[in-house]
Design an enzyme around this catalytic site. Structure first.
Site, mmCIF file in Angstrom:
data_model
loop_
_atom_site.group_PDB
_atom_site.id
_atom_site.type_symbol
_atom_site.label_atom_id
_atom_site.label_comp_id
_atom_site.label_asym_id
_atom_site.label_seq_id
_atom_site.Cartn_x
_atom_site.Cartn_y
_atom_site.Cartn_z
ATOM 1 N N ARG A 319 0.844 -1.188 0.000
ATOM 2 C CA ARG A 319 0.000 0.000 0.000
ATOM 3 C C ARG A 319 0.889 1.252 0.000
ATOM 4 O O ARG A 319 1.623 1.483 0.964
ATOM 5 C CB ARG A 319 -0.918 0.022 1.232
ATOM 6 C CG ARG A 319 -1.871 -1.163 1.332
ATOM 7 C CD ARG A 319 -3.004 -1.056 0.315
ATOM 8 N NE ARG A 319 -3.803 -2.275 0.272
ATOM 9 C CZ ARG A 319 -4.833 -2.522 1.075
ATOM 10 N NH1 ARG A 319 -5.164 -1.659 1.995
ATOM 11 N NH2 ARG A 319 -5.501 -3.647 0.954
ATOM 12 N N GLU A 321 0.769 4.251 0.865
ATOM 13 C CA GLU A 321 0.074 5.247 1.663
ATOM 14 C C GLU A 321 1.061 6.179 2.363
ATOM 15 O O GLU A 321 2.081 5.732 2.892
ATOM 16 C CB GLU A 321 -0.787 4.558 2.732
ATOM 17 C CG GLU A 321 -1.884 3.687 2.147
ATOM 18 C CD GLU A 321 -2.595 2.869 3.208
ATOM 19 O OE1 GLU A 321 -3.774 2.579 2.993
ATOM 20 O OE2 GLU A 321 -1.961 2.527 4.222
ATOM 21 N N ARG A 327 -0.440 2.194 13.104
ATOM 22 C CA ARG A 327 -0.976 0.908 12.657
ATOM 23 C C ARG A 327 -0.892 0.683 11.146
ATOM 24 O O ARG A 327 -1.412 -0.308 10.641
ATOM 25 C CB ARG A 327 -2.424 0.755 13.107
ATOM 26 C CG ARG A 327 -3.388 1.778 12.521
ATOM 27 C CD ARG A 327 -4.801 1.480 12.984
ATOM 28 N NE ARG A 327 -5.777 2.343 12.322
ATOM 29 C CZ ARG A 327 -7.083 2.163 12.368
ATOM 30 N NH1 ARG A 327 -7.577 1.134 13.048
ATOM 31 N NH2 ARG A 327 -7.907 2.985 11.763
ATOM 32 N N HIS A 328 -0.252 1.589 10.393
ATOM 33 C CA HIS A 328 -0.158 1.435 8.947
ATOM 34 C C HIS A 328 1.275 1.178 8.495
ATOM 35 O O HIS A 328 2.219 1.759 9.036
ATOM 36 C CB HIS A 328 -0.690 2.684 8.229
ATOM 37 C CG HIS A 328 -2.177 2.799 8.235
ATOM 38 N ND1 HIS A 328 -2.853 3.446 9.241
ATOM 39 C CD2 HIS A 328 -3.118 2.336 7.377
ATOM 40 C CE1 HIS A 328 -4.154 3.386 8.991
ATOM 41 N NE2 HIS A 328 -4.346 2.715 7.875
ATOM 42 N N GLU A 470 -9.692 -1.775 13.981
ATOM 43 C CA GLU A 470 -10.087 -2.698 12.917
ATOM 44 C C GLU A 470 -8.923 -3.585 12.492
ATOM 45 O O GLU A 470 -7.817 -3.105 12.305
ATOM 46 C CB GLU A 470 -10.608 -1.892 11.716
ATOM 47 C CG GLU A 470 -11.032 -2.734 10.540
ATOM 48 C CD GLU A 470 -9.981 -2.744 9.448
ATOM 49 O OE1 GLU A 470 -9.759 -3.823 8.886
ATOM 50 O OE2 GLU A 470 -9.368 -1.699 9.191
ATOM 51 N N SER A 473 -11.333 -6.689 7.170
ATOM 52 C CA SER A 473 -12.440 -6.253 6.333
ATOM 53 C C SER A 473 -12.844 -7.424 5.454
ATOM 54 O O SER A 473 -11.994 -8.198 5.011
ATOM 55 C CB SER A 473 -12.037 -5.073 5.453
ATOM 56 O OG SER A 473 -12.057 -3.871 6.185
ATOM 57 N N ARG A 521 -0.943 -6.616 12.483
ATOM 58 C CA ARG A 521 -1.933 -5.907 13.297
ATOM 59 C C ARG A 521 -2.592 -6.841 14.309
ATOM 60 O O ARG A 521 -2.899 -6.433 15.434
ATOM 61 C CB ARG A 521 -2.987 -5.259 12.395
ATOM 62 C CG ARG A 521 -3.798 -4.206 13.110
ATOM 63 C CD ARG A 521 -4.780 -3.507 12.189
ATOM 64 N NE ARG A 521 -4.147 -2.521 11.341
ATOM 65 C CZ ARG A 521 -4.821 -1.676 10.556
ATOM 66 N NH1 ARG A 521 -6.144 -1.725 10.532
ATOM 67 N NH2 ARG A 521 -4.180 -0.808 9.798
#
Length: 547
Positions: A319, A321, A327-328, A470, A473, A521
Site C-alpha cells: 500500500r 500510503e 498501525r499502517h 479494525e 475487512s 496488526r
C-alpha cells in the site's frame, strides 16, 4: 491491516505519534555520520586491544588447545565430528555431573579475579551461567584471561560439567551452572555494540523507577531499534513477539485447511489496481504500466470461479500510503481467504468467528511463556473475547455511539476515534474486546462489494475489531459481470485494466465472499502494543526502506 480495508476513493495521509523520527535534515545526517565514524574508530581500537590481549594470553600455556578463536577454515563445513550439542533450554538439575557442549552468545562477563570469571551464555532466549576457575591441568589463568577478552554477543562453544549451586542463580533462566573445561569463540561481535541488548530489553516502568531513584537508564527509541534491528530482535520480548506471529500464521493455515480451504499463491505484479485509489506502487513492467498488488483480492476471487471453492493465502501486500500512524505500513503480511457462499454472507463471518477464537485459545494455552516475556517489557491485560463472537450491525453500532452522545453519519465510515469509542462501549456492555460489525454503508466499501438486497445504500460487508481497532475487512463479492463493471466505473476504476478479472465471472460464477487481515496488526492488538513496527520484522513505511 487487512487486504480490502481501504476505501477505493483516496489514500490516507495521517500523522500520529509513532516514535518514528522525521526525515533527517542535512545537518542531522552529518551529525549521525560523524557519530557512526566515531563508533567505528572506537570498535577498531577495542578490537586491536582485544587481539593483543589474546596473543599475550596464549603464550607458553600447556592448556592453549582448550580455548581460543576457531579459524574460519575450520567452520567452512570441513569435517563432521559427531559431537553433540545440548540446547541451553535443556540444562536442568537432572544433568548434574554430566559433560555437555553448548553453543550460544556471550550475554555478559563478570570477572571476579585473575583466576575466576563468570560468562552468561544465551541461546534462543534461554541463559546459563558458565564458571571459569583456575584448576590445575584443567583451566589456566590464560584461559580465564581469554574469556575476559570476549565481546558481548560473540558466539562461543563451551564444553564443561553441569553443577547445581546451593542458592538460586539470579539473572539466568537455567538454575544450573557449567564448570567450563573448554571455550572456543566461533565468531566475535564488534567490541562496541551500537545498542546493548540489556538496554533494548528494558521496560518503560524500569526506566521511570530508576529516574525516581535518581538514576538514568538508557532508553532505546523506536528509530534506533529499527536501524539496528538485528540486535533489537534478540531481546526476550521480540523473540516472543515473532514466535507469536509464527503461531498465528500456523493456526490460520491449519484451521482453514481443516475447513476445506486450499492454499494458493497469487501474483504480486498487477496490470491494474486491485483496491483502487491512489495507494498503489506503480512501476514499469517491460514497457507496460504495472503496479504492486494491493491485495490478492482479484485473483483469489478468480480462483473461486476456477472451482477451488475455498482458498486462502499468506503473502505480502503493498500500500503506497503516506500514513504515519501507529498501525499502517507500506508492506505487510496479508492473511486472506475467499469462499463460496450458499445462502448468506454470515457464512464467512462464522468462519472468522471460529478461526479467531481458535487462534486466541491457542496463544493463551500454548504460548504462556512468550506472552509473559512480552508483558515484562510491554505490560498488557489479556484480550477479552467470547467463545461465540459478538456480531452487531453498523446501524446498531451507530445507535450505541449516539446514545453515548456521539453523532455519526449513518452512511459514512467510522474514523479511528469513533472506532475506539465504540470498542469501549462494546467492552463495557458485552465484556468482549473482539467483535464483528456488519452491513456497512456501500459508499465506503470497495467496488466489488455486494449491496444489501433491502437497502442499496448498505452492503453485505463487515469489519472485525480488536481492542477498538479494525483488523479485518470482508464482504460478499459481486459475482455478476455486468453489475461488477458498473460498480468499478462508479468507483473510478479503469475497467480495461481488470478486464480478465471481470471476464472470469462471465463463464458461470459461484456466489462468494471473503476477508483479509494483516498479520502484524493481529499480533500488535492481541498484545496491546502501541506500534505496528514492533510486530513487523523489517518494517516498510513511507520513510523506511532499510534494513
Amino acid at each position: 491491516m487487512s487486504s480490502d480495508e481501504q476505501t477505493p476513493s483516496s489514500t490516507i495521509s495521517v500523522v500520529e505519534n509513532t516514535d518514528q523520527a522525521p526525515e533527517l535534515s542535512k545537518k542531522a545526517a552529518k551529525k549521525e555520520a560523524a557519530k557512526l565514524e566515531k563508533l567505528r574508530k572506537k570498535q577498531e581500537a577495542a578490537a586491536a586491544a582485544a587481539a593483543a590481549a589474546l596473543a599475550e594470553a596464549s603464550i607458553a600455556d600447556p592448556l592453549a588447545d582448550n580455548y581460543g578463536d576457531v579459524p574460519l577454515i575450520e567452520l567452512q563445513s570441513k569435517v563432521i565430528s559427531g559431537r553433540k550439542w545440548t540446547e541451553v533450554k535443556s540444562l536442568f538439575s537432572d544433568l548434574k555431573d554430566s559433560e555437555v557442549l553448548i553453543r550460544g552468545r556471550v550475554q555478559a562477563i563478570r570477572a571476579v579475579s585473575k583466576k575466576m570469571t563468570f560468562v552468561v551464555v544465551r541461546e534462543a532466549g534461554f541463559t546459563v551461567q558458565c564458571v571459569l576457575m583456575v584448576v590445575k591441568e584443567k583451566v589456566s589463568e590464560q584461559m580465564v584471561k581469554f574469556a575476559n577478552t570476549l565481546s558481548r554477543e560473540s558466539i562461543v562453544d563451551i564444553f564443561g560439567v553441569v553443577s547445581v549451586p546451593n542458592e538460586a542463580i539470579k539473572g539466568t533462566s537455567q538454575q544450573v551452572e557449567i564448570q567450563v573445561r573448554k571455550i572456543y569463540c566461533i565468531n566475535r561481535a564488534v567490541p562496541t555494540l551500537p545498542i546493548n541488548i540489556e538496554d533494548a530489553a528494558r521496560s518503560e516502568a524500569e526506566i521511570e523507577e530508576a529516574l525516581k531513584d535518581g538514576k538514568q537508564l538508557v532508553r532505546v527509541n523506536q528509530d534506533t531499534r529499527l536501524n539496528f534491528r538485528v540486535l533489537d530482535l534478540r531481546t526476550p520480548a521480540n523473540q516472543a513477539i515473532f514466535h507469536l506471529s509464527s503461531e498465528v500464521e500456523h493456526i490460520f493455515r491449519v484451521f482453514l485447511r481443516s475447513e476445506g480451504f486450499r492454499g494458493i499463491h497469487t501474483p504480486k505484479l498487477m496490470g491494474g489496481t486491485s483496491e483502487g485509489g491512489a495507494a498503489v506502487f506503480r512501476l514499469d513492467y517491460k514497457g507496460q504500466p504495472a503496479c504492486l498488488a494491493q491485495s490478492p483480492q482479484l485473483h483469489k476471487q478468480m480462483s473461486i470461479s476456477g472451482d477451488f471453492r475455498r482458498v486462502f493465502e499468506v503473502g505480502p501486500v503493498f500500500r503506497a500510503e503516506d500514513s504515519f500512524t501507529h498501525r499502517h505500513l507500506c508492506e505487510f503480511t496479508g492473511l486472506d481467504a475467499e469462499m463460496e457462499i450458499k445462502e448468506h454472507y454470515s457464512e464467512v463471518m462464522d468462519i472468522i468467528d471460529r478461526l479467531f477464537v481458535a487462534i486466541f485459545d491457542h496463544l493463551n494455552e500454548n504460548c504462556k511463556g512468550e506472552l509473559e516475556a512480552v508483558s515484562r517489557q510491554y505490560p498488557f491485560q489479556p484480550l477479552k473475547y467470547l467463545q461465540k463472537t459478538l456480531q452487531l450491525t453498523f446501524q446498531e453500532g451507530v445507535q450505541m455511539l449516539k446514545e453515548a452522545g456521539i453523532e455519526v453519519d449513518p452512511y459514512g465510515d467510522l474514523n479511528t476515534e469513533t472506532e475506539r469509542k465504540l470498542g469501549e462501549l462494546v467492552r463495557d456492555k458485552y465484556d468482549t474486546e473482539f467483535y464483528i460489525l456488519h452491513r456497512y454503508p456501500l459508499a465506503v466499501r470497495p467496488f466489488y462489494t455486494m449491496p444489501c438486497y433491502d437497502d442499496p445504500l448498505y452492503s453485505n460487508s463487515f469489519d472485525v475489531f480488536i481492542r477498538g481497532e479494525e483488523i479485518i475487512s470482508g464482504a460478499q463479492r459481486v459475482h455478476d459481470p455486468e453489475f461488477l463493471t458498473k460498480r468499478a466505473e462508479a468507483c473510478g476504476i479503469e475497467v480495461k485494466t481488470i478486464a480478465t478479472y471481470i471476464d472470469s465471472f462471465k463463464y458461470g460464477a459461484w456466489p462468494h465472499g471473503g476477508f483479509g487481515v494483516g498479520l502484524e496488526r493481529v499480533v500488535m492488538l492481541f498484545c496491546n502494543l502501541n506500534n505496528i513496527r514492533k510486530t513487523s520484522l523489517y518494517p516498510r513505511d513511507p520513510q523506511r526502506l532499510a534494513p
